[in-house]
Design a protein around this motif. Structure first.
Motif, short mmCIF file in Angstrom:
data_model
loop_
_atom_site.label_atom_id
_atom_site.label_comp_id
_atom_site.label_asym_id
_atom_site.label_seq_id
_atom_site.Cartn_x
_atom_site.Cartn_y
_atom_site.Cartn_z
N ALA A 80 -1.49 67.55 32.64
CA ALA A 80 -1.47 68.69 31.70
C ALA A 80 -1.44 67.99 30.06
O ALA A 80 -0.37 67.78 29.86
N ILE A 81 -1.93 69.00 29.05
CA ILE A 81 -0.97 69.08 27.81
C ILE A 81 -0.38 70.21 27.66
O ILE A 81 -0.56 71.64 28.37
N ALA A 82 0.43 70.25 26.75
CA ALA A 82 0.60 71.48 26.44
C ALA A 82 0.77 71.38 24.67
O ALA A 82 1.41 70.63 24.04
N PRO A 83 -0.16 72.35 24.13
CA PRO A 83 -1.18 72.16 22.78
C PRO A 83 -0.80 73.20 22.08
O PRO A 83 -0.26 74.13 21.96
N SER A 84 -0.70 72.58 20.84
CA SER A 84 -0.49 72.91 19.63
C SER A 84 -1.49 73.74 18.64
O SER A 84 -1.80 72.91 18.34
N ALA A 85 -2.36 74.57 18.79
CA ALA A 85 -3.41 74.79 17.76
C ALA A 85 -3.26 76.30 17.29
O ALA A 85 -3.16 76.96 17.92
N GLU A 130 -9.67 71.67 17.22
CA GLU A 130 -10.45 70.34 17.65
C GLU A 130 -9.53 69.04 17.87
O GLU A 130 -10.11 67.70 18.37
N ASN A 131 -7.66 68.88 17.36
CA ASN A 131 -7.03 68.33 17.33
C ASN A 131 -7.22 67.37 18.40
O ASN A 131 -6.32 66.65 18.67
N ILE A 132 -7.07 68.70 19.79
CA ILE A 132 -6.60 69.06 20.90
C ILE A 132 -7.45 68.08 21.64
O ILE A 132 -6.96 66.84 22.95
N GLY A 188 -12.16 78.83 20.59
CA GLY A 188 -10.54 77.77 20.99
C GLY A 188 -11.01 76.72 21.16
O GLY A 188 -12.03 76.25 20.74
N ILE A 189 -9.17 76.58 21.66
CA ILE A 189 -9.70 74.88 22.01
C ILE A 189 -10.47 75.03 23.59
O ILE A 189 -10.83 73.64 23.33
#
Length: 302
Positions: free
Chosen positions: A198-203, A229-231, A18-19
């Motif tokens: 920090a990041i708060a990703p949506s993927a 991969e966008n993150i 994943g991420i």
């Protein structure tokens, strides 16, 4: 031509899929030497016979990059110490820590078991704290020895931690804790040459495919907005020396969108100048609510 993170030593936890896998590959593509950490568990944290960390290392090496696998448990204090030692001993140092490992055990609050609470808090929150604690000790030692690092930490929070998410009270609490950990660590570690964001990703990941099933369909225009991969580009930039002026921030990332999350802030106030009586406070609270913006809705709330 050198990459943005040429020769920087990077740890990515939860990097087998994943991420995390996307982060590891993206850092390697920019010239970093990567410690690919993944204990290799199922979505709910149960053991598997899979070895995803070694598979990602093989991918990186096949592309001409440098990487080493780690199967240390990041939520185990000794395991996290060993992870940091692996970077220092194998690659000669540590420049970037990307805390990404986690899993979910979703339940509505009234059905959530103690073990399900403990497991998610352990892996997400302690699994961020323990590697960060040992990395910080390493960087403090470097700074005291006159070798002040240009070190970077990128933690992984979530929209669930920033706004809450129905059916994910354990996950939301852990991710909110990570946001708090981030801002305090940033304040404490700046003196040692360390930034913490920090990041708060949506993927699309194993954790989100059931929660956001309707968003998982791939579009016809060629841009997969939910691809993990966008993150990674923002994470790689935050891990570079270019990001030295950015610390204590939380970024939301989804598809081609990057936004800066706004933390809790002091809002409207009323000061009587002396102790309030309980019966006086109804109108005071009503006035404060009228003067404040409405909070963002909790994800999944009707």
């Amino acid at each position: 031509m050198n990459g943005l993170c040429q020769d920087r030593v990077v740890i990515v936890t939860g990097a087998g899929r994943g991420i995390g896998r996307a982060h590891a590959l993206a850092f390697a593509a920019e010239g970093a030497r990567v410690v690919v950490n993944d204990v290799g568990v199922a979505l709910d944290g149960s053991a598997t016979a899979d070895g995803p960390a070694a598979q990602v290392v093989a991918e990186i090496e096949a592309l001409g990059g440098k990487a080493v696998a780690s199967t240390d448990d990041v939520a185990d204090f000794a395991g996290a110490r060993n992870l940091v030692r692996t970077a220092a001993e194998h690659f000669g140092g540590l420049d970037v820590l990307v805390n990404n490992a986690g899993f979910v055990r979703d339940r509505m609050l009234v059905n959530l078991g103690e073990d399900e609470w403990d497991a998610v808090i352990r892996v997400h929150l302690k699994g961020h704290f323990a590697p960060l604690r040992h990395a910080a000790e390493y960087w403090r030692g470097e700074a005291k020895a006159g070798r002040t690092p240009a070190a970077r930490v990128i933690n992984t929070s979530s929209g669930a931690g920033l706004l809450g998410s129905v059916g994910q009270v354990n996950y939301s609490a852990a991710k909110a804790g990570i946001a708090g950990l981030t801002v305090v660590a940033a304040a404490e570690l700046g003196r040692y040459g360390v930034t913490v964001n920090a990041i708060a990703p949506s993927a699309r990941t194993r954790m989100t495919e059931d929660v956001f099933a309707e968003m998982m369909a791939r579009p016809d225009d060629g841009f997969d907005a939910m691809a993990p991969e966008n993150i990674s580009p923002l994470v790689v930039w935050l891990g570079s020396t270019e990001s030295a002026a950015v610390t204590g921030r939380v970024f939301e990332v989804e598809g081609g969108k990057v936004s800066l999350a706004q933390a809790w802030r002091h809002g409207p106030e009323t000061d009587k100048g002396s102790r309030w009586a309980p019966a006086e406070l109804g109108p005071v609270v009503t006035d404060l609510l009228e003067r404040a913006p409405e909070p963002e809705p909790v994800y999944g709330a009707s």
